[in-house]
Motif scaffolding. Structure first.
Motif, PDB file in Angstrom:
ATOM      1  N   LEU A  31       0.780  -1.291   0.057  1.00 14.59           N
ATOM      2  CA  LEU A  31       0.052   0.010  -0.023  1.00 14.59           C
ATOM      3  C   LEU A  31       0.857   1.165   0.268  1.00 14.59           C
ATOM      4  N   MET A  32       1.842   1.161   0.703  1.00 18.16           N
ATOM      5  CA  MET A  32       2.878   2.434   0.998  1.00 18.16           C
ATOM      6  C   MET A  32       3.358   2.560  -0.555  1.00 18.16           C
ATOM      7  N   GLN A  33       3.884   1.538  -1.196  1.00 15.66           N
ATOM      8  CA  GLN A  33       4.465   1.422  -2.542  1.00 15.66           C
ATOM      9  C   GLN A  33       3.620   2.242  -3.545  1.00 15.66           C
ATOM     10  N   GLY A  34       2.429   1.680  -3.369  1.00 13.22           N
ATOM     11  CA  GLY A  34       1.203   2.066  -4.286  1.00 13.22           C
ATOM     12  C   GLY A  34       1.143   3.755  -4.190  1.00 13.22           C
ATOM     13  N   ALA A  35       1.038   4.085  -2.819  1.00 12.93           N
ATOM     14  CA  ALA A  35       0.579   5.600  -2.770  1.00 12.93           C
ATOM     15  C   ALA A  35       1.881   6.340  -3.251  1.00 12.93           C
ATOM     16  N   LEU A  36       3.074   6.007  -3.031  1.00 14.96           N
ATOM     17  CA  LEU A  36       4.351   6.482  -3.587  1.00 14.96           C
ATOM     18  C   LEU A  36       4.444   6.756  -5.001  1.00 14.96           C
ATOM     19  N   GLU A  37       3.788   5.470  -5.736  1.00 12.09           N
ATOM     20  CA  GLU A  37       3.678   5.424  -7.244  1.00 12.09           C
ATOM     21  C   GLU A  37       2.621   6.273  -7.903  1.00 12.09           C
ATOM     22  N   ASN A  66      -6.012   6.575   2.902  1.00  9.91           N
ATOM     23  CA  ASN A  66      -6.999   6.285   3.721  1.00  9.91           C
ATOM     24  C   ASN A  66      -7.351   4.956   4.250  1.00  9.91           C
ATOM     25  N   GLY A  67      -6.900   4.018   3.378  1.00 11.36           N
ATOM     26  CA  GLY A  67      -6.642   2.693   3.624  1.00 11.36           C
ATOM     27  C   GLY A  67      -5.580   2.409   4.525  1.00 11.36           C
ATOM     28  N   LEU A  68      -4.480   2.917   4.435  1.00 11.48           N
ATOM     29  CA  LEU A  68      -3.340   2.815   5.701  1.00 11.48           C
ATOM     30  C   LEU A  68      -3.930   3.280   6.789  1.00 11.48           C
ATOM     31  N   ASN A  83      -0.850   9.329  16.614  1.00 13.49           N
ATOM     32  CA  ASN A  83       0.137   9.948  15.671  1.00 13.49           C
ATOM     33  C   ASN A  83       0.312   9.705  14.183  1.00 13.49           C
ATOM     34  N   LEU A  84       0.040   8.342  13.711  1.00 13.84           N
ATOM     35  CA  LEU A  84       0.061   8.016  12.553  1.00 13.84           C
ATOM     36  C   LEU A  84      -1.327   8.421  11.701  1.00 13.84           C
ATOM     37  N   GLU A  85      -2.525   8.360  12.475  1.00 15.70           N
ATOM     38  CA  GLU A  85      -3.628   8.716  11.985  1.00 15.70           C
ATOM     39  C   GLU A  85      -3.712  10.359  11.893  1.00 15.70           C
ATOM     40  N   SER A  86      -3.100  11.156  12.699  1.00 15.15           N
ATOM     41  CA  SER A  86      -2.954  12.487  12.370  1.00 15.15           C
ATOM     42  C   SER A  86      -1.944  12.853  11.098  1.00 15.15           C
ATOM     43  N   ASP A  89      -4.010  12.064   8.168  1.00 17.77           N
ATOM     44  CA  ASP A  89      -4.897  13.102   7.642  1.00 17.77           C
ATOM     45  C   ASP A  89      -4.150  14.341   7.075  1.00 17.77           C
ATOM     46  N   TYR A  90      -3.213  14.602   7.801  1.00 11.80           N
ATOM     47  CA  TYR A  90      -2.397  15.628   7.505  1.00 11.80           C
ATOM     48  C   TYR A  90      -2.107  15.499   5.776  1.00 11.80           C
ATOM     49  N   MET A  91      -1.296  14.225   5.436  1.00  7.85           N
ATOM     50  CA  MET A  91      -1.093  14.056   4.118  1.00  7.85           C
ATOM     51  C   MET A  91      -2.188  14.169   3.120  1.00  7.85           C
TER      52      MET A  91
END
Length: 144
Positions: A31-37, A66-68, A83-86, A89-91
């Motif tokens: 998922l992270m790789q997909g977001a970066l792509e 949002n999935g993450l 912290n990650l949720e915030s 949301d910031y992203m």
């Protein structure tokens, strides 16, 4: 054009295959790789003036982020999850702003944030993953 579609179909099938056999840790990595792509693709679309492509790519990046966020396990570490949720949301807010302003520097900033999280995630050892899965299974059994 044909080659591009063939490559896309191959990558899509490869991703489906990888996801089908992936453990939860690997799914998050994908998922992270997909977001970066998608962010990189959106940035390229902005640079080329392809605003329909920009909208599609950045929308998909937001969906992945949002999935993450939705996959966060509040029971594991509530403070870290907050912290990650915030941060997620910031992203999303930053990506939306970048889409409107067509500011690729904002996209670079979001990509850097994801890379930091992904870098930490990638460093999780197989032993730590197994311990986390074992603890998770114990918690499920105890809840029954």
């Amino acid at each position: 054009m044909y080659k591009s579609k063939g490559i896309q179909a191959y990558r899509k099938d490869s991703l489906k295959s990888d996801l089908a056999s992936a453990d939860p840790h690997r799914v998050i990595q994908l998922l992270m790789q997909g977001a970066l792509e998608k962010l990189a693709l959106g940035k390229g679309c902005i640079e080329r003036g392809d605003f329909a492509g920009k909208a599609d790519s950045l929308t998909r990046a937001v969906q992945i982020i949002n999935g993450l966020r939705d996959a966060l396990d509040r029971d594991a570490n509530p403070e870290l999850v907050d912290n990650l949720e915030s941060l997620y949301d910031y992203m999303v807010v930053q990506i939306t702003e970048a889409s409107v302003s067509k500011d690729t520097k904002v996209i670079d900033h979001v990509m850097a944030l994801i890379l930091q999280i992904k870098g930490a995630w990638d460093k999780i050892s197989p032993a730590d993953k197994q311990m986390a899965y074992a603890n998770q299974n114990e918690a499920r059994v105890g809840a029954v």
